[in-house]
Motif scaffolding. Sequence first.
Motif, PDB file in Angstrom:
ATOM      1  N   PRO A  38       3.453   8.667   1.995  1.00 30.47           N
ATOM      2  CA  PRO A  38       2.370   8.410   2.627  1.00 30.47           C
ATOM      3  C   PRO A  38       1.327   7.678   1.806  1.00 30.47           C
ATOM      4  N   ASN A  39       0.358   6.800   2.283  1.00 29.33           N
ATOM      5  CA  ASN A  39      -0.414   5.974   1.615  1.00 29.33           C
ATOM      6  C   ASN A  39      -1.290   7.241   0.935  1.00 29.33           C
ATOM      7  N   GLY A  40      -1.608   6.960  -0.430  1.00 28.97           N
ATOM      8  CA  GLY A  40      -2.673   7.870  -1.277  1.00 28.97           C
ATOM      9  C   GLY A  40      -1.675   9.036  -1.804  1.00 28.97           C
ATOM     10  N   ALA A  41      -0.375   9.074  -1.503  1.00 30.90           N
ATOM     11  CA  ALA A  41       0.380  10.279  -2.028  1.00 30.90           C
ATOM     12  C   ALA A  41       0.345  10.311  -3.516  1.00 30.90           C
ATOM     13  N   GLY A  42       0.207   9.254  -4.013  1.00 30.87           N
ATOM     14  CA  GLY A  42      -0.056   9.356  -5.619  1.00 30.87           C
ATOM     15  C   GLY A  42       1.238   8.394  -6.176  1.00 30.87           C
ATOM     16  N   LYS A  43       1.857   7.499  -5.527  1.00 30.69           N
ATOM     17  CA  LYS A  43       3.101   6.831  -5.900  1.00 30.69           C
ATOM     18  C   LYS A  43       2.459   5.780  -6.977  1.00 30.69           C
ATOM     19  N   THR A  44       1.549   4.860  -6.840  1.00 32.03           N
ATOM     20  CA  THR A  44       1.124   3.896  -7.611  1.00 32.03           C
ATOM     21  C   THR A  44       0.497   4.653  -8.923  1.00 32.03           C
ATOM     22  N   THR A  45      -0.198   5.726  -8.721  1.00 30.20           N
ATOM     23  CA  THR A  45      -0.612   6.623  -9.650  1.00 30.20           C
ATOM     24  C   THR A  45       0.380   6.963 -10.583  1.00 30.20           C
ATOM     25  N   PHE A  46       1.495   7.503 -10.116  1.00 31.17           N
ATOM     26  CA  PHE A  46       2.677   7.916 -10.794  1.00 31.17           C
ATOM     27  C   PHE A  46       3.318   6.738 -11.464  1.00 31.17           C
TER      28      PHE A  46
ATOM     29  N   THR C 132     -17.133   9.252  -0.250  1.00 34.37           N
ATOM     30  CA  THR C 132     -17.894   8.835  -1.382  1.00 34.37           C
ATOM     31  C   THR C 132     -17.183   8.422  -2.584  1.00 34.37           C
ATOM     32  N   LYS C 133     -15.956   7.862  -2.490  1.00 32.02           N
ATOM     33  CA  LYS C 133     -15.238   7.267  -3.443  1.00 32.02           C
ATOM     34  C   LYS C 133     -15.400   5.910  -3.476  1.00 32.02           C
ATOM     35  N   PRO C 134     -15.419   5.214  -4.779  1.00 42.54           N
ATOM     36  CA  PRO C 134     -15.516   3.873  -4.902  1.00 42.54           C
ATOM     37  C   PRO C 134     -14.320   3.221  -4.145  1.00 42.54           C
ATOM     38  N   LEU C 138      -9.330   3.300  -4.342  1.00 39.73           N
ATOM     39  CA  LEU C 138      -8.330   3.976  -3.346  1.00 39.73           C
ATOM     40  C   LEU C 138      -6.995   3.229  -3.399  1.00 39.73           C
ATOM     41  N   SER C 139      -5.969   4.049  -2.724  1.00 38.60           N
ATOM     42  CA  SER C 139      -4.560   3.419  -3.116  1.00 38.60           C
ATOM     43  C   SER C 139      -4.384   2.188  -2.079  1.00 38.60           C
ATOM     44  N   GLY C 140      -3.508   1.181  -2.357  1.00 42.57           N
ATOM     45  CA  GLY C 140      -3.325   0.264  -1.578  1.00 42.57           C
ATOM     46  C   GLY C 140      -3.411   0.567  -0.209  1.00 42.57           C
ATOM     47  N   GLY C 141      -2.859   1.484   0.575  1.00 41.34           N
ATOM     48  CA  GLY C 141      -2.796   1.578   1.860  1.00 41.34           C
ATOM     49  C   GLY C 141      -4.269   2.031   2.382  1.00 41.34           C
ATOM     50  N   GLN C 142      -4.761   2.910   1.220  1.00 42.44           N
ATOM     51  CA  GLN C 142      -6.036   3.458   1.652  1.00 42.44           C
ATOM     52  C   GLN C 142      -7.156   2.284   1.880  1.00 42.44           C
TER      53      GLN C 142
END
Lengths: 257, 333, 237, 379, 286
Positions: A38-46, C132-134, C138-142
């Motif tokens: 899901p979005n924000g799961a950490g894929k890009t961060t990984f 409160t996060k800049p 955020l992730s792309g989807g967020q």
Amino acid sequence: MDAILQTKELTISFGGHIAVDSVSVHIPMKKFTSIIGPNGAGKTTFFNLLSGQLSPTKGSIIYKDKDITKHSATERTRLGIGRSFQITNVFPNLTVLENVRLAVQSQAKVRYNMIAHYRHFKSLEQKAYQLLEKVFLQDKADSKAINLAHGEKRKLEIAMLLALETEILLLDEPTAGMSLEEVPAIIDVIKHIKQHEDRTIVLIEHKMDMIMDLSDEVLVLFHGELLAKGTPEEIVKNEMVQSAYLGGMYDEEEQFT
Amino acid sequence: MNVRSIDKSTWIYLAIALLLFIVPFIVTGRSMQFIIIQIFIFGIFAMSYDLLLGFTGIISFGHVMFFGIGAYSTAVTLDRFDATLPSLLLGVLIALVIAAIVSFIVGVLTLRLKSHFYAMLTLALAGLFLVAAEKWRSVTGGNDGFTFRLPEIIRDSQSQYFLCLISLILIFFGLRRLTNSPFGKVLMSIRENEQRTESLGYKVLHYKVIASVVSGVIASFAGVLYIISLRFVNTSVFATDVTIDVLLMTIIGGVGTLIGPIIGAGLVEFAHHWLSGLSEVHWIFERWIILYGTVYILVVIFFPLGIVGTIQAKFFGRTVTKGIKDNSKTKAG
Amino acid sequence: MKRNSLLKLNQVEAYIQQFHILHDITFEVPKGGVTVLLGRNGAGKTTTLRTIMGLNPASNGSIVFNEQEISSLKPHMIANRGIGYVPEDQGIFGDLTVGENIRVAMKKEDEETTNRLEWVLELFPDLKKFWTKPGGQLSGGQKQMLAIARAYVNENELLLIDEPSKGLAPIIVEKVMESIQQMKEKTTILLVEQNFLMASKIGDQFYIIDDGQTVHDGQMTELKEDKVLMKKYLGIS
Amino acid sequence: ACGDEGASGDSETIKVGVLLSQTGALETYGAQTQRGFELGMEYATDGTMEVAGKKIEYIFEDTETDPTVARQKALSLLEDEEVDILVGSSSSGDTLAVTPLAEEYETVMIVEPAAADSITGSEYNDYVFRTARNSSQDAFAAAAAVAGEGVKIATLAPDYSFGHDGAKAFIAAAEELGAELVLEEYADQAATDFTANIQKIIEAEPDYLYVVWSGANTPWNQIVDMKVQDQGIKVTTGVADIATLPSMSPLVGMEGFTLYYHTLPDNDVNNWLVEEHKKKFDGEVPDLFTAGGMSAAIAAVEAIEKTDGDTSGEALIEVMEGMSFETPKGTMTFREEDHQALQEMYSVTLEESDEFDYPVPVLKRVLTPEETAPPIMNQ
Amino acid sequence: MDLIFSLLINGLATGMLIFLLAAGLTLIFGLMDVLNFAHGGLFIWGAYSGVWFYQMSNSFLFAIIAAIVTGLLLGLITEKLIVRPVYGNHVQQILITLGFMLVLQELIKVVFGPDQKAVFPPDWLQGSFMVGDIVIIKYRLFIIAIGFLIFFLTLFILKRTRIGLIVRAGVMNKEMIQSLGINIRFVFMLVFMVGAALAALSGLLHAPYSGVIYAEMGLEFSILAFIVVVIGGMGSFTGSLFAAILVGLAQAFMAYYFPALSLAVNMLLMAIVLIFRPQGLFRVKG
Ligand SMILES: Nc1ncnc2c1ncn2[C@@H]1O[C@H](COP(=O)(O)OP(=O)(O)OP(=O)(O)O)[C@@H](O)[C@H]1O
Ligand SMILES: Nc1ncnc2c1ncn2[C@@H]1O[C@H](COP(=O)(O)OP(=O)(O)OP(=O)(O)O)[C@@H](O)[C@H]1O
Ligand SMILES: [Mg+2]
Ligand SMILES: [Mg+2]
């Protein structure tokens, strides 16, 4: 199974928020691995951890038996880990051709030459041009990158990545915002690389049909943790994945490319 | 742009250079020659600045520190030793070496900072040099400064003219090649998108430091020439005003072009000379500085990319960049 | 239908710098429902939306919103007439927190708006979590969710949404679809969407843009049947 | 080497080039010099603008208080205008950028009003003469005004050449007179707050505080506000031009010195100057450097008269060394050794005046040229 | 102890004065990201026009109002004619604002004459009094009070309204903020005017402090203001306040304890802060 890239308990937290949580995986050599979640799961961060944009709070990364956890992004690219970016990330005021040529130039190790004229390196320019043809962007070779439509920028991203000729290609949603007409063509490009150039490819995508079509193995991230892994078929059937990620969407009959 | 047109422009530049060699036989007045010499010197200084601003995308408010290093190294050497060519050469050598070392250290120390913070840190460091020059009175003579003698051969105006002109030409073509080299292209990519340059496998800091050293050494050389033309040195060679002057020349000419800074230097010097001369024509021009300020404003309005930049964009459809990243776009992403 | 079209573009042309990008865009968006713009990359969809918003003013032609010509108005005036915009690149203010991103968008602080905000946050709980996060972190989807949420909190008559599903997980795409379906009862929506699955599900009628021109239009239900057309303009087989 | 024609002795007109600051921070000084010089020419030639049978002309050039511009303007004067004598300039830096040219072109330069000691000291050359006082003369005047056996003194000066020159010279002169230095304090001239410096001075408990100051951020208010005088410390300083007098009103009663104020010198030249100045400039009185500008003009004319129109460097140097001439500040004499003009200075008290809304210096004693003669520093 | 207290209070006063100076720039440079080299011009115009009215009317209050009005008007002109075409482009900003700075500075001499002018505090703020052994200068107390007043007022306005948010958002992405229905041009203009008014006000307040005003003081002081805004953390009011006080105290204490370094104190401080905290002291918060 030979792992070209391996992570051990890879973890990163941003001020308390754990974005990638103790992920240990093997990326098999010359195979096609996909990462979903899901979005924000950490894929890009990984990906950022693998390519050196971020350094982990904990854990290590091993590339071809070598611990590269402390290496910079530059060094990792030189070792053979190349990536594309989810948010288009090009050189806005340079022409499309120059964008690619810079990547080609790096690959050809023409880095610190201050004496020769850049046009002296004809082959580099030709190669850059060929790459543009590969992603159907040759018409725009002389436009500034900033003037491209969104989908065109994504293609440029791919061309720049291909130019680096790295052993591993990390692709972060390469087809997001690309039109239906173009997506199959890009998939073909990716397939072609996989088959003919023997590269290891890791792909992040939300388009399940693409994942199904291309992957040898799928990793599922959820809240930063590795939730599941397996063949595409196994993953689609996995109930946890269904509820956390697919939300029943994929059951539907109707499917377009 | 093809190979042919590049050749053409090289020929044009060479022709202009040739013309400049004839000038001192036509313009024999030493005062006018002095003005032209100043243009050459500041042209060199401004080009060195443009390597940072226009090509690498770094605004420095402290570039004058290298200029001052060049100036003082030469002046002090000539003052301490006898006024011969060897001591001049020694002075130049000292100037270039110190500038290289300082620009290297400054580069390593500051280049990891972002835009304004970098600019202000360089301002601070240059300010410290100014204070040092003021305080180290036994060597520098402080704010009053000192005069010194020059070796015979470069004492007269003609030979200074040729010295500065040849330096300008060599540095111009040298920098032109540098900016058109693969290295130069990487500098531009750093200007456009630092992080992406890194992930293409380039060590960005290396490039920035090298650019800073090259630029610092050239600036120092400009300081050497300046001090030769002036035969006098005081702390004003470290003054922020000089950085501002060179910044203005670069911008007026057009950042990201090499001929721009030279033209900018010429324009600023001549506008200055001409406008200040007006005050003798009529008392109304006593406040000619108002007109001088207005010139800057008009340049921005009519030549937003600088003289050369705007002309290139208008008539040759060449893409000239704004030089500095538009943060608004990158931040929003 | 003519009478109660909310937005009407007639032979709109637009340039970006010296490039002629839009040649002849003509279409109508009826009140209520979802109108979808389709077309390949670089066809001019985004430019069309930007032209409506006044961000890239039309050089020719008319844009009529609520029976008033808006083609010469400034973007903020157009926005204040009741048009909301979710841009393709999301337009998140990177240094502002999620909360600030939303607060800066809120025109009013009345109950109605608060209700909407609550509804949006329910739709995208991630936003609440990262309040409160800049925005830049955020992730792309967020980011995409934030961009949509920002457009939803105000009461707009018309929403222009540029590729909302891009980069969203299937489960979220579904949510977005649901939300659009809910929205369209109150608000008219003009949607640019590459995800044909989604477009076909929620779209009522469509226009196809090719090379800066509107080349085809019709009802979504028809398009789904018309394989020839789909192949011709959308490359879908 | 070159430029022989610049100093040709027999051309029909004699030209004097005057460098001064007409723009920038020192422009008020430049304006004073200019007026003074014009009046001086008129006075010295009795309005004929002729000397030794030749016409005399002068040209003003603006140095913009920038050494580069100063040099360029000097070159244009020497080459394009072929001036026979140079005069100037308002800043010491500008002057030093030009003095080597005087030597190169073998043209005499009369320095006015730049005060740096080094001009007639370490940077001296034979062609340089100075009608202006130098920093050391200021210091001697100040020392003469306050120093004595056993007097404890402290100095406060801006932290750059001018301040250091002035303070050092004062200390030397005062110690000569038997005074004892208790504190030598330098302050950032651009600072707005002098508390720390003043605090230190109070702690050092001197009898006299000598302040060398120039520039606009004056410490006077703070000295008074911090009750320096209430602690028994007497403040003394040089009184500068009229524009600065209003800011000195907190110092009323102070004993100090000045190099010129129009009411102080008692001689014919000054009387003429004050009268003509008022006539010409709408009742305004001459200021600090007006007298200087006039002195420079008088020096030039008298020298040319003495050589009978020969403006070559050698001829002028020969007559000017040791030459005495009458100026608004009494008789000045160019000292042979370093070409510095010895001149009167004035010991004054700052007093309120009925005429103006600012305090004015009132004469206590004329300090003779010998009294303030600075050491010879060009060896 | 007395000494330290005395240095503290005077350092604080200097800091406040610097803060007043930097407050306008915090809006214009910190928040709106305009490299406004004409800031010093606004400052001297505030000083001269305020002083002129002060001397005409003998009322300091009237002078304050005059300075503010001058600032607002000049701000309006500057924004409309000079800054508006160059938002987002630092290179052009440097050139055009420097040009305008020269014009403003030279015009001062045309209008008010080239001489420096002496200024004294109004009677009720003149002189000093003793607390124990410490001398306290009245005008400095006044400056400290005004400094805090302006700090809290501005902070309140920025916190209470969305203005701060809107400006920052507008700088990051002008098109998006317009698409949200905000007339960003107008907002920028207002904020610029307020920034200019603050600059002008600080010019006036500075005048009796240093006792004289002169045309060249603008550029000198604006560099100090830039320093404060940057080490404070670009656009943070709290940051600017702290940075300004830090500079004021550093000046006072260095001048006492390390006089040899006092010329370098501003630059040293900035260098140290930036080397150890490259982003400035405070991160920007709405
Ligand atoms: N600033 C510009 N200068 C020149 N051409 C531009 C500029 N911006 C966009 N274009 C061109 O305009 C055309 C239309 O772009 P637009 O962004 O509207 O396409 P789109 O239909 O939204 O494409 P996509 O689906 O890829 O987002 C493209 O061919 C693009 O290259
Ligand atoms: N630089 C950062 N600082 C703080 N938090 C961050 C940063 N980068 C990412 N995060 C957070 O880490 C989490 C994972 O983000 P990431 O971008 O890896 O997600 P993703 O799986 O790629 O999602 P998407 O599919 O939406 O792109 C998110 O909650 C995000 O807000
Ligand atoms: Mg992602
Ligand atoms: Mg688009």
